[in-house]
Motif scaffolding. Structure first.
Motif, PDB file in Angstrom:
ATOM      1  N   GLU A 241       0.838  -1.209   0.000  1.00  0.00           N
ATOM      2  CA  GLU A 241       0.000   0.000   0.000  1.00  0.00           C
ATOM      3  C   GLU A 241       0.869   1.255   0.000  1.00  0.00           C
ATOM      4  OE1 GLU A 241      -2.436  -0.455   3.436  1.00  0.00           O
ATOM      5  OE2 GLU A 241      -3.591  -2.123   2.589  1.00  0.00           O
ATOM      6  N   GLN A 242       1.969   1.227   0.757  1.00  0.00           N
ATOM      7  CA  GLN A 242       2.836   2.395   0.851  1.00  0.00           C
ATOM      8  C   GLN A 242       3.496   2.737  -0.478  1.00  0.00           C
ATOM      9  OE1 GLN A 242       3.098   4.391   3.720  1.00  0.00           O
ATOM     10  NE2 GLN A 242       1.359   3.056   4.142  1.00  0.00           N
ATOM     11  N   VAL A 243       3.757   1.740  -1.307  1.00  0.00           N
ATOM     12  CA  VAL A 243       4.401   2.010  -2.607  1.00  0.00           C
ATOM     13  C   VAL A 243       3.396   2.062  -3.744  1.00  0.00           C
ATOM     14  CG1 VAL A 243       6.581   0.995  -1.850  1.00  0.00           C
ATOM     15  CG2 VAL A 243       4.922  -0.440  -3.070  1.00  0.00           C
ATOM     16  N   GLY A 244       2.112   2.117  -3.405  1.00  0.00           N
ATOM     17  CA  GLY A 244       1.090   2.317  -4.427  1.00  0.00           C
ATOM     18  C   GLY A 244       0.695   1.078  -5.199  1.00  0.00           C
ATOM     19  N   LEU A 245       0.792  -0.111  -4.577  1.00  0.00           N
ATOM     20  CA  LEU A 245       0.447  -1.351  -5.277  1.00  0.00           C
ATOM     21  C   LEU A 245      -0.689  -2.106  -4.589  1.00  0.00           C
ATOM     22  CD1 LEU A 245       3.935  -2.760  -6.346  1.00  0.00           C
ATOM     23  CD2 LEU A 245       2.221  -1.643  -7.778  1.00  0.00           C
ATOM     24  N   THR A 246      -1.604  -1.364  -3.995  1.00  0.00           N
ATOM     25  CA  THR A 246      -2.772  -1.993  -3.384  1.00  0.00           C
ATOM     26  C   THR A 246      -3.534  -2.789  -4.442  1.00  0.00           C
ATOM     27  OG1 THR A 246      -2.962  -0.168  -1.808  1.00  0.00           O
ATOM     28  CG2 THR A 246      -4.908  -1.564  -2.105  1.00  0.00           C
ATOM     29  N   GLY A 247      -3.869  -4.025  -4.118  1.00  0.00           N
ATOM     30  CA  GLY A 247      -4.645  -4.856  -5.033  1.00  0.00           C
ATOM     31  C   GLY A 247      -3.825  -5.717  -5.971  1.00  0.00           C
ATOM     32  N   PHE A 248      -2.488  -5.571  -5.947  1.00  0.00           N
ATOM     33  CA  PHE A 248      -1.639  -6.338  -6.865  1.00  0.00           C
ATOM     34  C   PHE A 248      -0.937  -7.512  -6.174  1.00  0.00           C
ATOM     35  CE2 PHE A 248      -2.099  -2.331  -9.073  1.00  0.00           C
ATOM     36  CZ  PHE A 248      -2.196  -2.709 -10.406  1.00  0.00           C
ATOM     37  N   GLY A 249      -1.302  -7.800  -4.933  1.00  0.00           N
ATOM     38  CA  GLY A 249      -0.584  -8.799  -4.169  1.00  0.00           C
ATOM     39  C   GLY A 249      -0.594 -10.195  -4.768  1.00  0.00           C
ATOM     40  N   ASN A 250      -1.654 -10.561  -5.458  1.00  0.00           N
ATOM     41  CA  ASN A 250      -1.761 -11.918  -5.996  1.00  0.00           C
ATOM     42  C   ASN A 250      -1.267 -12.034  -7.434  1.00  0.00           C
ATOM     43  OD1 ASN A 250      -2.871 -13.019  -3.601  1.00  0.00           O
ATOM     44  ND2 ASN A 250      -4.911 -12.241  -4.156  1.00  0.00           N
ATOM     45  N   GLN A 251      -0.771 -10.949  -7.987  1.00  0.00           N
ATOM     46  CA  GLN A 251      -0.178 -10.997  -9.328  1.00  0.00           C
ATOM     47  C   GLN A 251       1.224 -11.603  -9.242  1.00  0.00           C
ATOM     48  OE1 GLN A 251      -1.909  -9.613 -12.233  1.00  0.00           O
ATOM     49  NE2 GLN A 251      -3.545  -9.833 -10.716  1.00  0.00           N
ATOM     50  N   TYR A 252       1.739 -11.996 -10.411  1.00  0.00           N
ATOM     51  CA  TYR A 252       3.120 -12.466 -10.497  1.00  0.00           C
ATOM     52  C   TYR A 252       3.968 -11.381 -11.158  1.00  0.00           C
ATOM     53  CZ  TYR A 252       1.768 -17.118  -8.971  1.00  0.00           C
ATOM     54  OH  TYR A 252       1.313 -18.170  -8.221  1.00  0.00           O
ATOM     55  N   PRO A 253       5.274 -11.372 -10.889  1.00  0.00           N
ATOM     56  CA  PRO A 253       6.126 -10.301 -11.412  1.00  0.00           C
ATOM     57  C   PRO A 253       5.984 -10.065 -12.917  1.00  0.00           C
ATOM     58  CG  PRO A 253       7.346 -11.539  -9.776  1.00  0.00           C
ATOM     59  CD  PRO A 253       6.036 -12.256  -9.961  1.00  0.00           C
ATOM     60  N   HIS A 254       5.857 -11.125 -13.708  1.00  0.00           N
ATOM     61  CA  HIS A 254       5.788 -10.944 -15.159  1.00  0.00           C
ATOM     62  C   HIS A 254       4.517 -10.233 -15.601  1.00  0.00           C
ATOM     63  CE1 HIS A 254       3.296 -14.643 -14.905  1.00  0.00           C
ATOM     64  NE2 HIS A 254       2.748 -14.192 -16.026  1.00  0.00           N
ATOM     65  N   GLN A 255       3.535 -10.131 -14.709  1.00  0.00           N
ATOM     66  CA  GLN A 255       2.284  -9.451 -15.037  1.00  0.00           C
ATOM     67  C   GLN A 255       2.349  -7.947 -14.757  1.00  0.00           C
ATOM     68  OE1 GLN A 255       0.002 -12.268 -12.469  1.00  0.00           O
ATOM     69  NE2 GLN A 255      -1.300 -12.572 -14.279  1.00  0.00           N
ATOM     70  N   LEU A 256       3.474  -7.489 -14.222  1.00  0.00           N
ATOM     71  CA  LEU A 256       3.627  -6.082 -13.850  1.00  0.00           C
ATOM     72  C   LEU A 256       4.603  -5.380 -14.786  1.00  0.00           C
ATOM     73  CD1 LEU A 256       4.035  -6.402  -9.967  1.00  0.00           C
ATOM     74  CD2 LEU A 256       1.922  -6.259 -11.300  1.00  0.00           C
ATOM     75  N   SER A 257       4.455  -4.079 -14.901  1.00  0.00           N
ATOM     76  CA  SER A 257       5.412  -3.261 -15.652  1.00  0.00           C
ATOM     77  C   SER A 257       6.728  -3.175 -14.891  1.00  0.00           C
ATOM     78  CB  SER A 257       4.854  -1.849 -15.851  1.00  0.00           C
ATOM     79  OG  SER A 257       4.778  -1.168 -14.601  1.00  0.00           O
ATOM     80  N   GLY A 258       7.770  -2.668 -15.573  1.00  0.00           N
ATOM     81  CA  GLY A 258       9.067  -2.523 -14.921  1.00  0.00           C
ATOM     82  C   GLY A 258       9.003  -1.639 -13.695  1.00  0.00           C
ATOM     83  N   GLY A 259       8.295  -0.527 -13.805  1.00  0.00           N
ATOM     84  CA  GLY A 259       8.183   0.382 -12.669  1.00  0.00           C
ATOM     85  C   GLY A 259       7.461  -0.264 -11.494  1.00  0.00           C
ATOM     86  N   MET A 260       6.428  -1.047 -11.794  1.00  0.00           N
ATOM     87  CA  MET A 260       5.690  -1.724 -10.722  1.00  0.00           C
ATOM     88  C   MET A 260       6.553  -2.809 -10.085  1.00  0.00           C
ATOM     89  SD  MET A 260       2.013  -1.933 -12.654  1.00  0.00           S
ATOM     90  CE  MET A 260       1.047  -2.627 -11.325  1.00  0.00           C
ATOM     91  N   GLN A 261       7.349  -3.505 -10.888  1.00  0.00           N
ATOM     92  CA  GLN A 261       8.243  -4.517 -10.330  1.00  0.00           C
ATOM     93  C   GLN A 261       9.265  -3.882  -9.384  1.00  0.00           C
ATOM     94  OE1 GLN A 261       9.811  -7.664 -12.956  1.00  0.00           O
ATOM     95  NE2 GLN A 261       8.420  -6.907 -14.539  1.00  0.00           N
ATOM     96  N   GLN A 262       9.752  -2.690  -9.755  1.00  0.00           N
ATOM     97  CA  GLN A 262      10.717  -2.043  -8.874  1.00  0.00           C
ATOM     98  C   GLN A 262      10.063  -1.566  -7.589  1.00  0.00           C
ATOM     99  OE1 GLN A 262      13.550  -2.371  -7.911  1.00  0.00           O
ATOM    100  NE2 GLN A 262      14.798  -1.333  -9.435  1.00  0.00           N
ATOM    101  N   ARG A 263       8.795  -1.221  -7.649  1.00  0.00           N
ATOM    102  CA  ARG A 263       8.063  -0.877  -6.432  1.00  0.00           C
ATOM    103  C   ARG A 263       7.948  -2.095  -5.513  1.00  0.00           C
ATOM    104  NH1 ARG A 263       5.070   4.067  -6.826  1.00  0.00           N
ATOM    105  NH2 ARG A 263       5.276   4.955  -8.910  1.00  0.00           N
ATOM    106  N   VAL A 264       7.768  -3.270  -6.119  1.00  0.00           N
ATOM    107  CA  VAL A 264       7.738  -4.497  -5.329  1.00  0.00           C
ATOM    108  C   VAL A 264       9.086  -4.700  -4.634  1.00  0.00           C
ATOM    109  CG1 VAL A 264       7.472  -7.007  -5.371  1.00  0.00           C
ATOM    110  CG2 VAL A 264       6.018  -5.575  -6.828  1.00  0.00           C
ATOM    111  N   GLY A 265      10.171  -4.481  -5.402  1.00  0.00           N
ATOM    112  CA  GLY A 265      11.504  -4.607  -4.812  1.00  0.00           C
ATOM    113  C   GLY A 265      11.720  -3.635  -3.672  1.00  0.00           C
ATOM    114  N   LEU A 266      11.225  -2.422  -3.823  1.00  0.00           N
ATOM    115  CA  LEU A 266      11.349  -1.419  -2.775  1.00  0.00           C
ATOM    116  C   LEU A 266      10.529  -1.818  -1.544  1.00  0.00           C
ATOM    117  CD1 LEU A 266      12.445   1.324  -1.888  1.00  0.00           C
ATOM    118  CD2 LEU A 266      10.509   2.412  -3.051  1.00  0.00           C
ATOM    119  N   ALA A 267       9.306  -2.299  -1.778  1.00  0.00           N
ATOM    120  CA  ALA A 267       8.460  -2.736  -0.666  1.00  0.00           C
ATOM    121  C   ALA A 267       9.099  -3.901   0.075  1.00  0.00           C
ATOM    122  CB  ALA A 267       7.084  -3.147  -1.189  1.00  0.00           C
ATOM    123  N   ARG A 268       9.722  -4.831  -0.656  1.00  0.00           N
ATOM    124  CA  ARG A 268      10.396  -5.966  -0.020  1.00  0.00           C
ATOM    125  C   ARG A 268      11.545  -5.493   0.870  1.00  0.00           C
ATOM    126  NH1 ARG A 268      13.034 -10.272  -3.977  1.00  0.00           N
ATOM    127  NH2 ARG A 268      14.278  -8.428  -4.462  1.00  0.00           N
TER     128      ARG A 268
END
Length: 416
Positions: free
Chosen positions: A149-176
């Motif tokens: 939620e803090q990195v703006g990816l509310t609702g994307f938790g059940n997606q897989y990395p390949h389903q996200l854009s590069g910017g969204m994947q980096q947000r996942v990395g930042l959240a991790r």
């Protein structure tokens, strides 16, 4: 307070680095070392101090040693010599178990190519570090959800990395990286693989999060615009050696050599430097309680047409010679009722904004901080000099005399 101290770090890549360490200390060149020994000089005598709660940027071209250096902080690379102190503990001396605990609790890392597990969902990727720490499934799921939620990816938790854009994947990395609540965040070219607009968004995201979290962040980049935008301090490496270290303003205003200058040629100074860099402390200020006769005497001594009036540290306004003479005629006890409003510019205003205000008005301007604290008088000649460093000083003087002949001379005298 320093969070990280880097002391005299050397790194020589090759089978027998200890044999060539003294040669590196004596200054053997990188190419000479390679030719003589088959070893590569990665870092030579690097010392840095990184303050707690700051964003510290390490930059340089490819092969400069910046990624090699950051990997020493968590000992992904072992130094050939030197110390890495984190909270006064030398990371180089940690045993295997201590090092593992240190990596889990003290530092998190965000990589250039995201580093996500393709077979795990987004929320599982974010929760991975918590799983390694031994946190229970429910608690780590809740914490991972919070950081998504803090990195703006509310609702994307059940997606897989390949389903996200590069910017969204980096947000996942930042959240991790943030989910483990590590005190130090290492970011190795974290945004360089992103498109320019997404990169800017990620920079904004990082600055917003940092304003809330106050982490110690070590950020690697080859882009000076990014370094100037993010860094509280910047270290520039070349060929494994530290060329210059300082604040963004230090780098911009006093580049150490041609190598650093080459980074600066396309930088928009107006967006990096602000009004504070273009103000002078005045040689005369008065207070609201100043007597009119005393004010006239002080202004006449310096041949000033006006002066700044303060109320404590706060800017009260401007007092002109005409109004103070009227105060004398009125028999006023002090100048308070004769102080007029004065044009101001906030200290944080970029020089591009300041330049725009200069073009719209020839009135003298004061630079103010929080709670209207008076910091100095804006120097028009300094603005021109800083925004257009390639111009000869004579040209800058010419612009001053043309654009503000009626006021800038007085401003310069007031701020002398």
């Amino acid at each position: 307070m320093s969070k990280i101290e880097v002391r005299n770090i050397y790194k020589i890549f090759g089978p027998r680095p200890e044999r060539w360490l003294e040669a590196a200390r004596q200054g053997i060149g990188k190419q000479e070392l390679l030719a003589e020994s088959g070893h590569t000089l990665g870092l030579r005598d690097i010392s840095l101090s990184i303050e707690e709660g700051s964003i510290y940027v390490i930059m340089g071209l490819s092969g400069s040693g910046k990624s090699t250096l950051i990997r020493h902080f968590n000992r992904l690379i072992e130094p050939s010599a030197g110390q890495i102190l984190v909270d006064d503990v030398d990371v180089v001396t940690l045993g295997k178990t201590e090092l593992e605990k240190f990596r889990q609790q003290k530092m998190s890392m965000v990589f250039q190519r995201f580093g996500l597990f393709p077979h795990r969902t987004v929320i599982q990727n974010v929760a991975y570090g918590l799983q390694v720490q031994g946190m229970g499934k429910r608690e780590r799921h809740e914490r991972a959800q919070h950081w998504l939620e803090q990195v703006g990816l509310t609702g994307f938790g059940n997606q897989y990395p390949h389903q996200l854009s590069g910017g969204m994947q980096q947000r996942v990395g930042l959240a991790r990286a943030l989910a483990t609540d590590a005190e130090i965040l290492l970011m190795d070219e974290a945004f360089s693989a992103l498109d320019p607009l997404i990169r800017r968004e990620m920079q904004d995201q990082l600055l917003q999060l940092q304003s809330q979290l106050n982490k110690t962040i070590v950020f690697i980049t080859h882009d000076l615009d990014e370094a100037l935008r993010l860094g509280n301090r910047i270290a520039i490496l070349k060929g494994g050696e530290l060329v210059q270290e300082g604040t963004p303003e230090d780098i911009l205003l006093a580049p150490a050599d041609d190598y650093v200058q080459s980074f600066l040629q396309d930088v928009n100074r107006g967006k990096v430097l602000n009004a504070v860099h273009a103000c002078n402390e005045p040689s005369l200020t008065l207070t609201m309680r100043s007597r009119p006769a005393h004010a006239i005497e002080r202004m006449a001594e310096r041949n000033f047409d006006y002066t700044v009036v303060l109320d404590g540290k706060r800017l009260a306004g401007i007092l002109t010679r005409a109004t103070v003479e009227q105060a004398v005629r009125d028999g006023a006890r002090d100048v308070a009722r004769y102080v007029e409003d004065m044009a101001t510019v906030p200290a944080t205003a970029g020089l591009d904004e300041v330049l725009g205000r200069m073009l719209r008005s020839t009135d003298p301007m004061a630079v103010t901080g929080e709670n209207d604290e008076f910091l100095g008088m804006l120097s028009r000649s300094k603005v021109v000099e800083l925004v257009t460093p390639a111009l000869e000083s004579a040209t800058a003087d010419g612009v001053d005399s043309d654009s503000a002949a009626s006021t800038d001379g007085t401003t310069a005298r007031t701020a002398a």
